[in-house]
Write a protein that holds these residues in place. Structure first.
Motif, PDB file in Angstrom:
ATOM      1  N   ASP A 261       0.876  -1.174   0.000  1.00 15.87           N
ATOM      2  CA  ASP A 261       0.000   0.000   0.000  1.00 15.87           C
ATOM      3  C   ASP A 261       0.911   1.222   0.000  1.00 15.87           C
ATOM      4  O   ASP A 261       1.433   1.634   1.039  1.00 15.87           O
ATOM      5  CB  ASP A 261      -0.885  -0.037   1.251  1.00 15.87           C
ATOM      6  CG  ASP A 261      -1.872   1.120   1.317  1.00 15.87           C
ATOM      7  OD1 ASP A 261      -1.597   2.180   0.717  1.00 15.87           O
ATOM      8  OD2 ASP A 261      -2.904   0.978   2.004  1.00 15.87           O
ATOM      9  N   LYS A 263       0.464   4.485  -0.534  1.00 11.35           N
ATOM     10  CA  LYS A 263       0.054   5.688   0.211  1.00 11.35           C
ATOM     11  C   LYS A 263       0.359   5.526   1.700  1.00 11.35           C
ATOM     12  O   LYS A 263       0.872   6.437   2.351  1.00 11.35           O
ATOM     13  CB  LYS A 263      -1.423   5.974  -0.018  1.00 11.35           C
ATOM     14  CG  LYS A 263      -1.751   6.500  -1.408  1.00 11.35           C
ATOM     15  CD  LYS A 263      -3.225   6.890  -1.517  1.00 11.35           C
ATOM     16  CE  LYS A 263      -3.529   7.459  -2.897  1.00 11.35           C
ATOM     17  NZ  LYS A 263      -4.966   7.844  -3.010  1.00 11.35           N
ATOM     18  N   LYS A 264       0.018   4.363   2.222  1.00 11.73           N
ATOM     19  CA  LYS A 264       0.295   4.104   3.639  1.00 11.73           C
ATOM     20  C   LYS A 264       1.795   4.121   3.902  1.00 11.73           C
ATOM     21  O   LYS A 264       2.266   4.727   4.880  1.00 11.73           O
ATOM     22  CB  LYS A 264      -0.292   2.760   4.050  1.00 11.73           C
ATOM     23  CG  LYS A 264       0.009   2.366   5.486  1.00 11.73           C
ATOM     24  CD  LYS A 264      -0.542   0.984   5.822  1.00 11.73           C
ATOM     25  CE  LYS A 264      -0.179   0.575   7.243  1.00 11.73           C
ATOM     26  NZ  LYS A 264      -0.671  -0.775   7.588  1.00 11.73           N
ATOM     27  N   LYS A 267       3.127   7.785   3.710  1.00  9.84           N
ATOM     28  CA  LYS A 267       2.692   8.595   4.855  1.00  9.84           C
ATOM     29  C   LYS A 267       3.412   8.175   6.129  1.00  9.84           C
ATOM     30  O   LYS A 267       3.917   9.014   6.884  1.00  9.84           O
ATOM     31  CB  LYS A 267       1.179   8.471   5.038  1.00  9.84           C
ATOM     32  CG  LYS A 267       0.619   9.391   6.107  1.00  9.84           C
ATOM     33  CD  LYS A 267      -0.905   9.361   6.109  1.00  9.84           C
ATOM     34  CE  LYS A 267      -1.452  10.360   7.130  1.00  9.84           C
ATOM     35  NZ  LYS A 267      -2.935  10.415   7.095  1.00  9.84           N
ATOM     36  N   LYS A 268       3.476   6.878   6.373  1.00  9.57           N
ATOM     37  CA  LYS A 268       4.142   6.379   7.568  1.00  9.57           C
ATOM     38  C   LYS A 268       5.636   6.698   7.546  1.00  9.57           C
ATOM     39  O   LYS A 268       6.237   7.037   8.569  1.00  9.57           O
ATOM     40  CB  LYS A 268       3.935   4.867   7.683  1.00  9.57           C
ATOM     41  CG  LYS A 268       2.531   4.451   8.067  1.00  9.57           C
ATOM     42  CD  LYS A 268       2.389   4.418   9.581  1.00  9.57           C
ATOM     43  CE  LYS A 268       1.124   3.746  10.021  1.00  9.57           C
ATOM     44  NZ  LYS A 268       1.038   3.603  11.497  1.00  9.57           N
ATOM     45  N   GLU A 304       3.747  14.152   0.670  1.00 11.01           N
ATOM     46  CA  GLU A 304       3.656  14.094   2.130  1.00 11.01           C
ATOM     47  C   GLU A 304       4.638  15.054   2.786  1.00 11.01           C
ATOM     48  O   GLU A 304       4.302  15.737   3.760  1.00 11.01           O
ATOM     49  CB  GLU A 304       3.905  12.663   2.627  1.00 11.01           C
ATOM     50  CG  GLU A 304       2.816  11.671   2.264  1.00 11.01           C
ATOM     51  CD  GLU A 304       1.479  12.000   2.921  1.00 11.01           C
ATOM     52  OE1 GLU A 304       1.480  12.583   4.023  1.00 11.01           O
ATOM     53  OE2 GLU A 304       0.432  11.678   2.320  1.00 11.01           O
ATOM     54  N   PHE A 411       6.923  -3.181   4.169  1.00 10.43           N
ATOM     55  CA  PHE A 411       5.566  -3.057   3.626  1.00 10.43           C
ATOM     56  C   PHE A 411       5.408  -4.058   2.490  1.00 10.43           C
ATOM     57  O   PHE A 411       6.008  -3.908   1.422  1.00 10.43           O
ATOM     58  CB  PHE A 411       5.312  -1.635   3.130  1.00 10.43           C
ATOM     59  CG  PHE A 411       5.166  -0.625   4.226  1.00 10.43           C
ATOM     60  CD1 PHE A 411       3.912  -0.325   4.750  1.00 10.43           C
ATOM     61  CD2 PHE A 411       6.275   0.023   4.752  1.00 10.43           C
ATOM     62  CE1 PHE A 411       3.769   0.600   5.772  1.00 10.43           C
ATOM     63  CE2 PHE A 411       6.148   0.958   5.764  1.00 10.43           C
ATOM     64  CZ  PHE A 411       4.882   1.243   6.286  1.00 10.43           C
ATOM     65  N   ASN A 433       4.434  -4.207   7.643  1.00  7.53           N
ATOM     66  CA  ASN A 433       3.419  -3.230   7.244  1.00  7.53           C
ATOM     67  C   ASN A 433       3.320  -2.054   8.204  1.00  7.53           C
ATOM     68  O   ASN A 433       2.245  -1.487   8.458  1.00  7.53           O
ATOM     69  CB  ASN A 433       2.063  -3.898   7.033  1.00  7.53           C
ATOM     70  CG  ASN A 433       2.044  -4.681   5.736  1.00  7.53           C
ATOM     71  OD1 ASN A 433       2.631  -4.261   4.732  1.00  7.53           O
ATOM     72  ND2 ASN A 433       1.397  -5.840   5.748  1.00  7.53           N
ATOM     73  N   ASP A 434       4.481  -1.681   8.746  1.00 11.39           N
ATOM     74  CA  ASP A 434       4.614  -0.448   9.501  1.00 11.39           C
ATOM     75  C   ASP A 434       6.086  -0.054   9.476  1.00 11.39           C
ATOM     76  O   ASP A 434       6.929  -0.808   8.982  1.00 11.39           O
ATOM     77  CB  ASP A 434       4.102  -0.605  10.939  1.00 11.39           C
ATOM     78  CG  ASP A 434       3.586   0.726  11.517  1.00 11.39           C
ATOM     79  OD1 ASP A 434       4.029   1.789  11.039  1.00 11.39           O
ATOM     80  OD2 ASP A 434       2.748   0.689  12.426  1.00 11.39           O
TER      81      ASP A 434
END
Length: 477
Positions: A261, A263-264, A267-268, A304, A411, A433-434
């Motif tokens: 993802d 976008k995620k 941003k993160k 971002e 991710f 995923n972080d």
């Protein structure tokens, strides 16, 4: 101006020679503390011996209650602590409030762990010579703890050392960063107010001579240090026969797979790269993006970054505040220039703000060569690098191409690729995923290679602050 004492065995001590505390945003003096000496450390050690005996007299429940009292007192003074952190560190007021909240949780976790420092039954008769024997072990306090903390999280990283210390029944001597001694001193005052035995609490602001006295004295049994790899290596060589726990920084990577993802991830990554102006051990520094999605990811990253507001840390809208000192601005610029000279390109930022004090524009550098400081070393700055990779194996290699190994963020929606990092990444934590900047204060936190020894998190710190004692009964007739 805030003027605070040092504390030796619970007693407040003042001295004529001071350490000035400078507000990084304006470079104005906002506080002062006494300058400690090796002689002060010797006094603190003698007091701590008494404190050790007094802590041993406390039940687990009594230590739990004291630590919960500390959490309650912190809750009542949250804004006072937050503003002090802003002025001594330069982090934004929102970041400072988050740190206070985390500190309270760290103390509560330590309180809970104070009630479950447990042992285990040992099946001695499983040994050829063990017939008729029964055994069990339990944990008891290791002894005096010397704790040395950095500037970037002066409250919560202090809590991570001294709250588990009290839970384990160990007196502590604390040396905070000379740049940020105010909130740690306030925290030690709260410890005393909450009922920790006076002799078990000492905080001595100072420089390398104080740290050396704290780490080399034979009566100190545990050294817990957070700081640079260079200083950590010195401490390891000179400490002698002690338990050593170290968190020595990182050069954390984020891996963005082609099915992620985006976008995620973008941003993160911006949150993780520019929180506290990048001055976090697990800041996002290197972003490795699959070549199939690299162009799209670059655009999302730039979008971002463009949303970030940097400037006055007391402004509720500010996202990125100053770095800790002007010499850091000069170092950051030098590292960026080196990368550009070797072929990297600046996609955003790349220079200080116009006033050229301690504000550095949020910076994204792409195509950074592997043999540069920005790629290999810990930048500790509002700078992230973005590099393309072709295969997962290449991404793993790039993650591991560093002397550090704290955490990595991956991710991906491909379980096989995720598992490859879990098995092969040379790090203490793999965050799927972080971002690698994620940390829960009760999890085992620490790294491998140049990132340190041991683990923080109250449960795991207590293991380092205690020793196992085995008891064996002979019940043979």
């Amino acid at each position: 101006m805030i003027s605070l004492p040092m504390i030796i065995g619970g007693k407040k001590i003042d001295k004529s020679e001071k350490i000035d505390v400078i507000y990084p945003y304006t470079l104005e003096k906002i506080g002062e503390v006494p300058k400690g000496s090796p002689e002060d450390v010797l006094q603190a050690i003698e007091k701590a011996k008494i404190g050790l005996d007094k802590l041993k007299e406390l039940s687990s429940y009594e230590k739990y209650k004291i630590l919960m009292n500390i959490a309650d007192l912190l809750e009542k003074r949250k804004e006072d602590f937050a503003k002090t952190i802003v002025y001594e560190v330069g982090k934004t007021i929102r970041e400072a409030r988050t740190e206070v909240d985390r500190c309270i949780n760290t103390v509560i976790f330590s309180a809970e762990e104070a009630k479950r420092i447990e042992g285990e039954y040992v099946y001695i008769d499983g040994s050829p010579n063990g017939k008729g024997k029964r055994g069990f072990y339990f944990r008891e306090p290791a002894g005096i703890v010397s704790a040395i903390t950095p500037f970037n999280f002066p409250l919560n990283l202090t809590a991570h050392k001294i709250a588990p210390s009290i839970a384990a029944g160990c007196p502590f001597i604390l040396k905070p960063s000379e740049r940020t001694p105010l909130s740690p001193t306030m925290l030690c005052e709260v410890f005393l107010e909450a009922g920790v035995p006076e002799e078990a609490v000492s905080i001595i602001p100072g420089y390398a001579d104080v740290g050396q006295a704290m780490t080399t004295h034979p009566d100190v049994r545990v050294v817990s240090f957070t700081g640079s790899l260079q200083v950590g290596e010195i401490i390891a060589k000179q400490s002698g026969l002690k338990k050593i726990v170290m968190e020595l920084g990182s050069n954390s990577a984020v891996v963005v797979d082609k099915d992620a993802d985006l976008k995620k991830a973008a941003k993160k990554s911006v949150i993780g790269g520019f929180a506290l102006a990048g001055q976090v051990c697990i800041s996002v520094q290197r972003i490795l993006v699959h070549e199939d999605v690299a162009d799209e990811f670059h655009k999302l990253m730039e979008e971002e970054v463009s949303k970030l507001k940097f400037g006055d840390p007391m402004d509720e809208q500010t996202d990125v505040g100053p770095v800790i000192a002007t010499d850091e601005v000069n170092r950051i610029q030098t590292w960026i220039n080196e990368a550009v000279e070797k072929g990297a390109k600046i996609a955003a930022g790349g220079e200080p703000a116009e006033d050229k004090k301690t504000l550095f524009k949020p910076t994204v550098v792409v195509d950074v060569p592997e043999e540069t400081k920005l790629f290999l070393e810990e930048a500790f700055a509002p700078v992230v690098t973005v590099k393309r990779f072709k295969t997962i194996d290449e991404a793993v290699r790039l993650v591991n191409k560093s002397n550090y190994g704290l955490q990595v963020g991956v991710f991906t929606n491909n379980i096989k690729n995720a598992w490859k990092f879990i098995e092969k990444a040379e790090v203490g934590g793999v965050i799927i995923n972080d971002i690698p900047t994620f940390r829960a204060d009760n999890m085992p936190y620490g790294g491998v290679k140049g990132s340190g020894l041991g683990r923080e998190g109250p449960k795991f710190a207590i293991e380092d602050y205690t020793e196992i004692k085995i008891v064996v009964f002979d019940i043979n007739e």
